[in-house]
Write a protein that holds these residues in place. Structure first.
Motif, PDB file in Angstrom:
ATOM      1  N   THR A   1      22.758  81.145 -21.287  1.00 16.01           N
ATOM      2  CA  THR A   1      22.977  80.955 -22.714  1.00 16.01           C
ATOM      3  C   THR A   1      24.392  81.414 -23.049  1.00 16.01           C
ATOM      4  O   THR A   1      24.817  82.486 -22.623  1.00 16.01           O
TER       5      THR A   1
ATOM      6  N   ASN B   1      19.541  84.000 -18.181  1.00 16.23           N
ATOM      7  CA  ASN B   1      18.153  84.033 -18.622  1.00 16.23           C
ATOM      8  C   ASN B   1      17.203  84.179 -17.435  1.00 16.23           C
ATOM      9  O   ASN B   1      17.566  83.906 -16.284  1.00 16.23           O
TER      10      ASN B   1
ATOM     11  N   LYS C   1      21.948  77.169 -25.226  1.00 18.51           N
ATOM     12  CA  LYS C   1      21.268  77.321 -23.943  1.00 18.51           C
ATOM     13  C   LYS C   1      21.611  76.118 -23.076  1.00 18.51           C
ATOM     14  O   LYS C   1      21.217  74.990 -23.357  1.00 18.51           O
TER      15      LYS C   1
ATOM     16  N   VAL D   1      24.492  79.890 -30.647  1.00 14.72           N
ATOM     17  CA  VAL D   1      23.708  80.108 -29.440  1.00 14.72           C
ATOM     18  C   VAL D   1      23.475  78.765 -28.766  1.00 14.72           C
ATOM     19  O   VAL D   1      22.914  77.845 -29.363  1.00 14.72           O
TER      20      VAL D   1
ATOM     21  N   VAL E   1      23.367  70.995 -23.462  1.00 11.19           N
ATOM     22  CA  VAL E   1      22.483  72.119 -23.765  1.00 11.19           C
ATOM     23  C   VAL E   1      21.069  71.623 -24.012  1.00 11.19           C
ATOM     24  O   VAL E   1      20.854  70.478 -24.416  1.00 11.19           O
TER      25      VAL E   1
END
Length: 885
Positions: A590, A584, A537, A535, A514
């Motif tokens: 994400t 995104n 990403k 979370v 990530v």
């Protein structure tokens, strides 16, 4: 929670350790930009060849003979003494063995493990260990001082509670109430506790017998033979149980109470000294009533969140009153206690880290407490803690590979002398973690021609074979279900996780798969309570080693698959409520992981889960369409492994002693730097071959940015290093070029501020609660790259050390002419990044004791590793420390 060296996976009976400083010569470790530029797109060696042994002794003898480059286990004190011997009555080196002191061919690295060794006690109601008095009596029979000072040669720390010595929230012996750091070794008290709990001498058996007529009066004590310290500790405890005094005095001045007619009083115990596989076949499988004591051990994470699982009822077998329905529960000791469950629950659900630590302390005081006032053990004693290890792992400075690589770049035959062999470079150390053979060393270690910086320097990065020793054989190489350290070590280079621990500072969590991560809260309408959400990403451009792209669906699948397949990974995901993948605008994805309650460590722990490829394990997995995986579920047309136990392991691949396995790449598909490609021996118990992953393009991923470029001081590419570059790193003003690393290398990279996502699974919920807002902290810029830049600017502007007319306001970049005297490329890979800093400055500005005149740490000999050491080494172009002729 339990971890291996990279991700959150449980192992049983292992030692996980961490490096702190060199105890011997660390040969040439630096290079300049001159000479051959190393290949930085892949791992340091072309291959890793794992050699498996049955015991620590056989591994150490193989290392001593030059059959290994690096070992996986702390070196016993007897071998350390042997390797540093001189000839009797002489200062001449004994050339029959490698010598750390004399020949300087081997160096060791001191480490303190985040792990614990203990005596596991079977608390199943049908066994004697289910009685509290017996468990407490054992607490007086373990001589931890003898274990630490004699069996471990001083390379251990006594523990009296169920946490490792280096963990936050650990409660040491004296904090529990003991007057001694070793606990309370007192066989008379043990006899007293047994007597007060109804144990009496039996004329017929000649043993002490419990008040309850258990079916199995003889205690079955399984003692591991593969670890000398555990073998001695277990044997010593068995001896204590058979040599108790025959009387005790209950109070000062009182009359002795005779329990047995003559000394010694004996407990009927049968020691069974066996190998790991034999022990595992009994201890970790149903029916849970065929053993009593076991010399166990655990590798732990930096956080003490293993406590609810090791001794909580959720991980105890159903047959013992717990909730675990499969084999190998973490609480295989069958300890079930409602008060323990209540006290340990906030370790999982505490909203803050302080809540976690407070719960850990309260739990340990209840479970292993001791009253200093009465001099008695008050805890429930679900296990008998013994020690955490602080030892040394060893590596050869030059290549003893199979075959070795020579300083000429040619491949040797193995008969070449030490001086002709290439040098290993780029070892990474830390103060707590996994020791010298950690993931980052194994991935980044490379060979060169042993020359100092200059035109003659040549790197052999991406070449050669690193021979790595295991002191035990692999058993079940299944990333979802395996529980043994050596299985996981064999796979850790293949399977990545979203997060891992910093190699230099294991208390810091850093990303792998990530770009950024964070944790917030949301309102769960279905459960009518606030809960945590993680979370993550995902980085773009990551490929599996079969060439397929990694996607958010792979992460979602990995989480949900482990939820359906009970195993040692299950605690990572057992609190997950739902997982959602969001696309995104920049083309990235994400992953939102919604939990069913609050918990400060929940997002972190799910981030440690090994990620597996959906297209390999179950191509058409889609829970929302009614498809599922797990025991008892019929396989879908493309779901090759609906049950994780169906995944092919080495045992099912027809490996023979004479012909190695031809492992198809489909089985072991991961995103890591190496991939498993072959093995030898029955069930692959001789060697395992790892080859470089051709799709691994980022070098050592955790310290490179998402775009794959390396950190360089001239961030805005204007030809000078100055305040404008620092501003960009601090995200202060103008936009930097698109390939610039924007966050600090410590990777506390959650964007500052809040992000809002639609909670799509909360159907029927008002808009106010279907919108999930997560607030995250921004980066803290105290990182190593900024220190490099700041110091270089200072040297150029204030001291004029560049050797040429300095450009006003900054140092010209890239360096030219004599400016290479302060070139900070310590690893010689033609880039300035955190690898350079760790290479010479592995302690991140922490004070340590200098251990060698040639130490690459405290080069100024002032007793501390600080920025002056870094600058001095930079200025001297990594040749020799000051004061060395």
């Amino acid at each position: 929670m339990l971890r291996n060296t990279r991700y959150l996976v449980a192992f049983v009976l292992i030692l996980i350790s961490a490096s702190s400083y060199s105890n011997g010569l660390i040969g040439p470790r630096s290079a300049s930009a001159a000479g051959t530029i190393p290949n930085t797109s892949g791992p340091g060696a072309a291959n890793i060849l794992i050699h498996e042994y049955a015991t620590t002794d056989t591994e150490m003898l193989a290392f001593q003979a030059g059959g290994l480059d690096i070992v996986d286990w702390p070196v016993p004190e007897s071998y350390l003494r042997t390797w540093s011997q001189t000839l009797p009555g002489s200062s001449t080196c004994d050339t029959t063995v490698p010598s750390i002191v004399c020949q300087k061919e081997v160096f060791t690295w001191t480490h303190t493990d985040i792990g614990m060794f203990q005596i596991d006690i079977n608390s199943n109601g049908s066994r004697v260990g289910s009685t509290l008095g017996f468990r407490q009596a054992l607490g007086y029979l373990v001589d931890r001082q003898n274990i630490v000072l004699n069996f471990a040669g001083g390379k251990a720390v006594a523990i009296c509670a169920g946490t490792a010595a280096g963990q936050p929230g650990a409660v040491g012996c004296q904090k529990l109430g003991y007057s001694s750091p070793y606990g309370d070794y007192n066989p008379s008290k043990a006899l007293q506790v047994l007597y007060e709990n109804g144990w009496r001498y039996s004329n017929s058996t000649k043993f002490l017998s419990p008040p309850i007529p258990f079916t199995n009066q003889q205690l079955l004590f399984y003692i591991r033979i593969d670890d000398p310290i555990r073998t001695q500790a277990g044997t010593a405890l068995a001896n204590e149980m058979q040599t108790l005094p025959n009387s005790f005095t209950s109070k000062t001045g009182g009359s002795p109470i005779t329990v047995c007619p003559t000394a010694p009083c004996m407990i009927n115990v049968s020691p069974k000294v066996v190998d790991r596989r034999t022990a595992a076949s009994v201890i970790f499988k149903a029916p849970w009533n065929d053993w009593d004591l076991y010399t166990g051990g655990w590798g732990l994470d930096f956080d003490p969140d293993h406590l609810p699982f090791f001794y909580g009822s959720s991980q105890a077998p159903v047959a013992c009153g717990g909730a675990w329905s499969g084999d190998f529960p973490q609480n295989y000791g069958c300890f079930v206690d409602a008060q323990y469950d209540a006290l340990s629950a906030p370790i999982n659900t505490g909203a803050t880290y302080n809540d976690v630590l407070n719960a850990a302390v309260n739990t340990q005081n209840y479970a292993w407490g001791y009253s200093s006032g009465t001099g008695k053990i008050t805890g429930k004693m679900p296990s008998l803690p013994l020690y955490s290890t602080s030892g040394e792992k060893a590596a050869w400075i030059r290549d003893y590979g199979s075959p070795p690589l020579l300083t000429t770049g040619a491949t040797g035959t193995g008969s070449e002398p030490f001086s002709q062999r290439a040098c290993w470079m780029n070892f990474v150390g830390n103060e707590l973690g996994t020791g010298l053979d950690n993931f980052y060393t194994l991935t980044g270690e490379y060979l060169n021609n042993c020359q100092p910086p200059g035109p003659s320097y040549v790197s052999f990065k991406g070449q050669g074979t690193l021979d790595w020793g295991f002191k035990s054989t692999i058993q079940q190489p299944n990333i979802v279900t395996s529980q043994w350290l050596w299985d996981e070590l064999a796979m850790q280079q293949t399977y990545d996780s979203m997060l891992t621990r910093s190699p230099a500072k294991p208390q810091s969590v850093v990303p792998i798969l990530v770009d950024s991560f964070g944790q917030g809260t949301y309102f769960n309408a279905a459960l009518a309570r606030a809960a945590a959400v993680g979370v993550f990403k995902l980085r773009q451009g990551i490929l599996w080693n079969d060439g397929q792209p990694l996607t958010g669906q792979d992460v979602k699948f990995s989480i949900e698959y482990v939820q359906k397949n009970l195993g040692f990974n299950f605690p990572n995901v057992q609190f997950v409520y739902n997982t959602q993948v969001v696309s995104n605008t920049d083309g990235s994805q994400t992953v939102l992981v919604f939990f069913n309650n609050l918990g400060a460590l929940l997002a972190q722990n799910v981030g440690f889960l090994p990620i597996i490829p959906q297209h390999v394990w179950c191509a058409d997995y889609n829970p929302s369409a009614g498809l599922d995986v797990g025991p008892g579920i019929a396989p879908r047309p493309n779901c090759l492994y609906p049950d994780a136990t169906l995944f092919p392991s080495f045992q099912g691949l027809g490996c023979g002693v004479l012909n190695g396995c031809a492992l198809g790449p489909v089985q072991f598909v991961g995103t890591g730097p190496y991939m498993i490609t072959g093995c030898t021996g029955v069930s692959c118990t001789d060697t395992i071959t790892l080859k470089a992953n051709p799709y691994y393009k980022d070098g050592i991923r955790y310290w490179t940015p998402a775009s794959g470029i390396s950190l360089q001081p001239d961030v805005n590419r204007d030809g000078v290093v100055n305040q404008a570059d620092l501003d960009l790193l601090l995200n202060v003003n103008a936009t930097a070029p698109s390939d610039t690393l924007r966050f600090d290398v410590d990777y506390r990279v959650s964007p500052k501020g809040s992000q809002t996502f639609t909670n799509t699974f909360d159907t029927g919920c008002p808009t106010a609660c279907s919108q999930v807002t997560i607030s995250m902290n921004g980066p803290v810029i105290t990182s190593t790259d900024v220190y490099i830049i700041q110091r270089l600017i200072f040297e150029v502007q204030q001291k004029g050390l560049c050797g040429i007319p300095c450009t006003t306001g900054g140092m010209p970049w890239p360096p030219t002419g004599t400016l290479t005297d302060i070139w900070p490329d310590a690893t010689g890979d033609n880039k300035v990044d955190v690898a350079d800093l760790i290479s010479v400055f592995s302690h991140e500005f922490q004070s340590v004791t200098p251990v060698s005149k040639t130490s690459m740490n405290d080069v100024t000999y002032d007793g501390a590793v600080d920025i002056d050491d870094l600058t001095t080494v930079f200025v001297r172009q990594f040749t020799v420390p000051p004061g060395i002729p």
